[in-house]
Design a protein around this motif. Sequence first.
Motif, short mmCIF file in Angstrom:
data_model
loop_
_atom_site.label_atom_id
_atom_site.label_comp_id
_atom_site.label_asym_id
_atom_site.label_seq_id
_atom_site.Cartn_x
_atom_site.Cartn_y
_atom_site.Cartn_z
N TYR A 1 2.41 1.73 -3.38
CA TYR A 1 1.48 2.17 -4.28
C TYR A 1 1.51 3.80 -4.39
CZ TYR A 1 -3.42 3.58 -5.44
OH TYR A 1 -4.45 4.39 -5.90
N SER A 2 1.42 4.30 -2.96
CA SER A 2 1.37 5.87 -2.82
C SER A 2 2.68 6.43 -3.35
CB SER A 2 1.29 5.92 -1.36
OG SER A 2 0.10 5.47 -0.71
N ASP B 1 0.84 -1.24 -0.17
CA ASP B 1 0.00 0.17 0.13
C ASP B 1 0.84 1.06 -0.17
OD1 ASP B 1 0.90 -0.73 2.59
OD2 ASP B 1 -0.94 0.02 3.63
N LYS C 1 -5.51 0.25 -6.09
CA LYS C 1 -5.24 0.35 -4.84
C LYS C 1 -5.19 -0.85 -3.91
CE LYS C 1 -6.22 3.63 -0.93
NZ LYS C 1 -7.11 4.62 -0.56
N PRO C 2 -4.41 -1.16 -3.46
CA PRO C 2 -4.21 -2.37 -2.55
C PRO C 2 -5.10 -1.99 -1.51
CG PRO C 2 -1.91 -1.53 -3.18
CD PRO C 2 -3.06 -0.74 -3.43
N LYS C 3 -5.82 -3.10 -0.94
CA LYS C 3 -6.70 -3.00 0.43
C LYS C 3 -6.06 -3.16 1.58
CE LYS C 3 -10.61 -4.38 -2.05
NZ LYS C 3 -12.09 -5.53 -1.99
#
Length: 223
Positions: free
Chosen positions: A76-77, A73, A136-138
């Motif tokens: 990803y950001s 996550d 988007k990864p949860k």
Amino acid sequence: MKIRNKYLTAVSVYRFTICIALFIFFVSFATLLVHRGIRNKRYEVGLKTSLYILNEALVFVNFLPAIQDVGNDGYYSYLIDTLNTKFDSINCRYSSKPVCASVDYKTLNGKAVMSDLIFDKGERISIGNALFLLNKPKFPTSPVIIIVDTNGAGSEPNKLGYDVFVFQIIKTKLRAMGNKESLYPLEKYFYYCPEHSTSKDRLLGVNCTYEALTNQKYFSKLK
């Protein structure tokens, strides 16, 4: 004699008509093949250009300190920030340009809409003619999946395996979906990238990216 001449004239006209029809068919067929070849070459160039952009983005992200210890996550950001700041890009959250249009992406054979397992929600960033969709990864351990519409949402066919391809980031490295390390390795899920299929499976075409990058004849076979 007159009857014979009329008969020969009729035969000649008939043969001439057939020749013209065959010529028109040949020209039409040849034109179709040329058009298809040019179209498929554009898909190939678009994929390789998009791959170059993603690899360049990962160079920036992987240069960050302690990036190896960041969850998916977080990665990803950082990737979103890199694509937005290091490239001449358009964040589609704030743009209504045609390249950012919201469309339903189709599977390889066009018989179903692409599964939301590939892209549910996340950022959509346009760079050049390509549109990058980052799922988007949860959770910190959820996979980082990137979908690339190599010619933008405003240009068809918007189909997996044609102008839409899927990548996955695994341990800070970019992998084409279909790679043995990816979620859908071709060696196990070969049925997701067949040459011919009438399936309505919403994942059909998900792992054609690896095949497209490793098989030199891949694009020439696209219909």
